[in-house]
Scaffold this motif. Structure first.
Motif, mmCIF file in Angstrom:
data_model
loop_
_atom_site.group_PDB
_atom_site.id
_atom_site.type_symbol
_atom_site.label_atom_id
_atom_site.label_comp_id
_atom_site.label_asym_id
_atom_site.label_seq_id
_atom_site.Cartn_x
_atom_site.Cartn_y
_atom_site.Cartn_z
ATOM 1 N N THR A 160 20.300 32.517 -12.309
ATOM 2 C CA THR A 160 19.642 34.425 -12.193
ATOM 3 C C THR A 160 20.765 34.674 -12.382
ATOM 4 O OG1 THR A 160 17.176 33.618 -11.707
ATOM 5 C CG2 THR A 160 18.218 36.042 -11.936
ATOM 6 N N CYS A 161 20.984 35.644 -12.989
ATOM 7 C CA CYS A 161 22.087 36.858 -12.532
ATOM 8 C C CYS A 161 22.566 37.758 -11.468
ATOM 9 C CB CYS A 161 22.092 38.065 -14.238
ATOM 10 S SG CYS A 161 23.515 38.967 -14.208
ATOM 11 N N TYR A 162 23.364 37.817 -10.611
ATOM 12 C CA TYR A 162 23.281 38.083 -9.416
ATOM 13 C C TYR A 162 23.028 40.268 -9.434
ATOM 14 C CZ TYR A 162 25.555 39.051 -5.137
ATOM 15 O OH TYR A 162 26.268 39.419 -3.618
ATOM 16 N N LEU A 163 23.705 40.570 -10.901
ATOM 17 C CA LEU A 163 23.790 41.507 -11.211
ATOM 18 C C LEU A 163 22.292 42.202 -10.918
ATOM 19 C CD1 LEU A 163 26.418 40.453 -11.645
ATOM 20 C CD2 LEU A 163 27.170 43.126 -11.936
ATOM 21 N N CYS A 164 21.963 41.844 -11.950
ATOM 22 C CA CYS A 164 20.155 41.656 -12.144
ATOM 23 C C CYS A 164 19.352 41.828 -10.316
ATOM 24 C CB CYS A 164 19.769 40.834 -12.142
ATOM 25 S SG CYS A 164 20.098 41.260 -15.193
ATOM 26 N N VAL A 165 19.809 40.740 -9.804
ATOM 27 C CA VAL A 165 19.435 40.352 -8.469
ATOM 28 C C VAL A 165 19.282 41.556 -7.563
ATOM 29 C CG1 VAL A 165 18.739 39.034 -6.753
ATOM 30 C CG2 VAL A 165 18.552 38.637 -8.805
ATOM 31 N N TYR A 166 20.800 42.086 -7.486
ATOM 32 C CA TYR A 166 21.607 42.048 -6.606
ATOM 33 C C TYR A 166 21.449 43.957 -6.374
ATOM 34 C CZ TYR A 166 21.272 38.742 -3.785
ATOM 35 O OH TYR A 166 20.832 37.727 -2.313
ATOM 36 N N GLY A 167 21.323 44.194 -7.645
ATOM 37 C CA GLY A 167 21.738 45.564 -8.600
ATOM 38 C C GLY A 167 20.522 46.088 -9.580
ATOM 39 N N ASN A 168 21.010 45.754 -10.521
ATOM 40 C CA ASN A 168 19.126 46.322 -10.698
ATOM 41 C C ASN A 168 19.128 45.827 -12.674
ATOM 42 O OD1 ASN A 168 21.226 48.754 -12.967
ATOM 43 N ND2 ASN A 168 20.487 49.934 -10.839
ATOM 44 N N THR A 169 18.152 45.752 -13.621
ATOM 45 C CA THR A 169 18.598 45.778 -14.746
ATOM 46 C C THR A 169 19.595 46.433 -15.425
ATOM 47 O OG1 THR A 169 17.293 46.103 -15.571
ATOM 48 C CG2 THR A 169 16.655 43.756 -14.444
ATOM 49 N N GLY A 170 19.712 47.724 -15.156
ATOM 50 C CA GLY A 170 21.035 48.725 -15.817
ATOM 51 C C GLY A 170 20.020 49.586 -17.207
ATOM 52 N N SER A 171 20.546 50.150 -17.319
ATOM 53 C CA SER A 171 20.551 51.308 -18.520
ATOM 54 C C SER A 171 20.691 51.187 -19.711
ATOM 55 C CB SER A 171 19.688 52.536 -18.622
ATOM 56 O OG SER A 171 19.633 53.055 -17.020
ATOM 57 N N TYR A 172 22.259 50.464 -19.210
ATOM 58 C CA TYR A 172 22.873 49.660 -20.524
ATOM 59 C C TYR A 172 23.400 48.475 -20.843
ATOM 60 C CZ TYR A 172 22.614 54.535 -21.010
ATOM 61 O OH TYR A 172 21.929 56.167 -21.211
ATOM 62 N N SER A 173 23.985 48.170 -21.276
ATOM 63 C CA SER A 173 24.584 46.421 -21.187
ATOM 64 C C SER A 173 26.012 47.022 -21.508
ATOM 65 C CB SER A 173 24.022 46.038 -22.502
ATOM 66 O OG SER A 173 24.922 44.629 -23.056
ATOM 67 N N ILE A 174 27.004 46.186 -20.994
ATOM 68 C CA ILE A 174 28.447 46.736 -20.824
ATOM 69 C C ILE A 174 28.474 46.046 -22.123
ATOM 70 C CG2 ILE A 174 28.570 47.542 -17.913
ATOM 71 C CD1 ILE A 174 30.042 44.921 -18.113
ATOM 72 N N SER A 175 27.947 45.474 -22.619
ATOM 73 C CA SER A 175 28.513 44.236 -23.383
ATOM 74 C C SER A 175 27.640 44.587 -24.679
ATOM 75 C CB SER A 175 28.552 42.319 -23.187
ATOM 76 O OG SER A 175 27.475 42.405 -23.674
ATOM 77 N N ASN A 176 28.298 43.958 -25.682
ATOM 78 C CA ASN A 176 27.788 44.675 -27.761
ATOM 79 C C ASN A 176 26.762 43.874 -27.317
ATOM 80 O OD1 ASN A 176 28.296 47.050 -28.546
ATOM 81 N ND2 ASN A 176 30.985 45.759 -29.418
ATOM 82 N N GLY A 177 26.423 42.799 -26.773
ATOM 83 C CA GLY A 177 26.129 41.722 -27.316
ATOM 84 C C GLY A 177 24.797 42.010 -26.905
ATOM 85 N N GLY A 178 24.393 42.517 -25.690
ATOM 86 C CA GLY A 178 23.144 42.748 -24.933
ATOM 87 C C GLY A 178 21.939 41.925 -26.093
ATOM 88 N N GLY A 179 22.344 40.572 -24.418
ATOM 89 C CA GLY A 179 21.607 39.456 -24.852
ATOM 90 C C GLY A 179 19.917 39.773 -23.001
ATOM 91 N N PRO A 180 19.560 39.230 -23.693
ATOM 92 C CA PRO A 180 18.556 39.494 -22.257
ATOM 93 C C PRO A 180 19.408 39.654 -20.771
ATOM 94 C CG PRO A 180 18.021 37.200 -23.207
ATOM 95 C CD PRO A 180 19.403 38.103 -24.031
ATOM 96 N N ALA A 181 17.960 40.714 -19.948
ATOM 97 C CA ALA A 181 18.930 40.552 -18.710
ATOM 98 C C ALA A 181 18.457 39.718 -18.275
ATOM 99 C CB ALA A 181 17.879 42.242 -18.632
ATOM 100 N N GLY A 182 19.529 39.095 -17.303
ATOM 101 C CA GLY A 182 18.652 38.510 -15.843
ATOM 102 C C GLY A 182 19.866 36.708 -16.468
ATOM 103 N N ASP A 183 19.028 36.560 -17.527
ATOM 104 C CA ASP A 183 19.482 35.518 -18.183
ATOM 105 C C ASP A 183 21.214 35.080 -18.286
ATOM 106 O OD1 ASP A 183 18.703 32.719 -19.373
ATOM 107 O OD2 ASP A 183 18.418 33.005 -20.881
ATOM 108 N N PRO A 184 21.842 34.243 -17.139
ATOM 109 C CA PRO A 184 23.179 33.732 -17.185
ATOM 110 C C PRO A 184 24.125 33.539 -19.074
ATOM 111 C CG PRO A 184 22.575 32.762 -15.670
ATOM 112 C CD PRO A 184 21.426 32.797 -16.860
ATOM 113 N N LEU A 185 24.894 34.181 -18.788
ATOM 114 C CA LEU A 185 25.950 33.444 -20.581
ATOM 115 C C LEU A 185 26.967 32.417 -19.753
ATOM 116 C CD1 LEU A 185 26.599 36.086 -22.673
ATOM 117 C CD2 LEU A 185 24.925 34.121 -23.287
ATOM 118 N N GLY A 186 27.338 32.929 -18.163
ATOM 119 C CA GLY A 186 28.371 32.104 -17.946
ATOM 120 C C GLY A 186 28.577 32.248 -16.154
ATOM 121 N N GLY A 187 29.396 31.817 -15.620
ATOM 122 C CA GLY A 187 29.998 32.194 -14.063
ATOM 123 C C GLY A 187 31.289 32.945 -14.937
ATOM 124 N N CYS A 188 30.913 34.129 -13.339
ATOM 125 C CA CYS A 188 31.961 35.381 -13.372
ATOM 126 C C CYS A 188 33.548 33.987 -13.148
ATOM 127 C CB CYS A 188 31.945 36.005 -12.297
ATOM 128 S SG CYS A 188 33.839 37.349 -12.546
#
Ligand SMILES: [Zn+2]
Ligand SMILES: [Zn+2]
Length: 185
Positions: free
Chosen positions: A4-32
């Motif tokens: 699970t996305c760490y930022l979704c868990v400890y922050g919030n799902t955010g009003s906006y996506s910082i990326s253009n992809g705008g994929g589903p919140a929570g579902d990680p694309l990769g590790g930082c």
């Protein structure tokens, strides 16, 4: 167990996506590539210069490097990214919204627009965020090597713009990037 996305868990799902992809919140694309947490498409960008995925917590610090030894955050890959001989986009001359977009090619249009607005008046952006502590507390911590003061300030203004944009708790970010408000305890 699903990652699970760490930022979704400890922050919030955010009003906006910082990326253009705008994929589903929570579902990680990769590790930082810096701190190794998992981050979803809304909370991370690909750094095309460093060739790594960077989460929304690490991006501001990555843009405005702190002086001293690069925080390897313990262990990790061992190859700390020292500045290559001739940086292509240059830490040198100026830093603009285009520089940001060239490095973080997946940044959302809205975020790039916010950066552009912030950089039209760098001093106001920084003062609004850091207040009186900008000169005394924040600036001494920045790594200005190979960068003009203007580029350094523009990078810092970009970093705080991204922090605001993510709507994440200020305390998730490195202390030197936190606001006066948070530090005033
Ligand atoms: Zn997320
Ligand atoms: Zn990270």
């Amino acid at each position: 167990m699903a990652a699970t996305c760490y930022l979704c868990v400890y922050g919030n799902t955010g009003s906006y996506s910082i990326s253009n992809g705008g994929g589903p919140a929570g579902d990680p694309l990769g590790g930082c590539g810096i701190c190794s947490i998992f981050a979803c498409d809304r909370h991370a960008l690909r750094n095309s210069l460093q060739r790594r995925y960077e989460c929304g917590i690490c991006i501001p610090a990555s843009i405005s490097p702190r002086s001293g030894p690069p925080g390897g955050s313990g262990g990790g890959g061992g190859s700390s990214p020292t500045r290559p001989g001739g940086p292509t986009s240059g830490g040198g001359q100026t830093y603009t919204a285009e520089t940001f977009k060239a490095e973080y090619t997946t940044a959302s249009d809205l975020l790039v627009e916010k950066v552009r607005e912030a950089l039209t008046d760098v001093n106001a952006t920084l003062y609004n965020y850091f207040g009186q502590q900008l000169a005394s507390r924040v600036l001494p911590q920045l790594a200005g090597e190979g960068m003009t003061p203007q580029a350094m300030l523009a990078r810092l203004a970009t970093a705080v713009t991204i922090i605001d944009f993510t709507e994440l708790p200020n305390t998730l970010f490195p202390a030197y990037l936190q606001t006066e408000r948070e530090m005033a305890e």
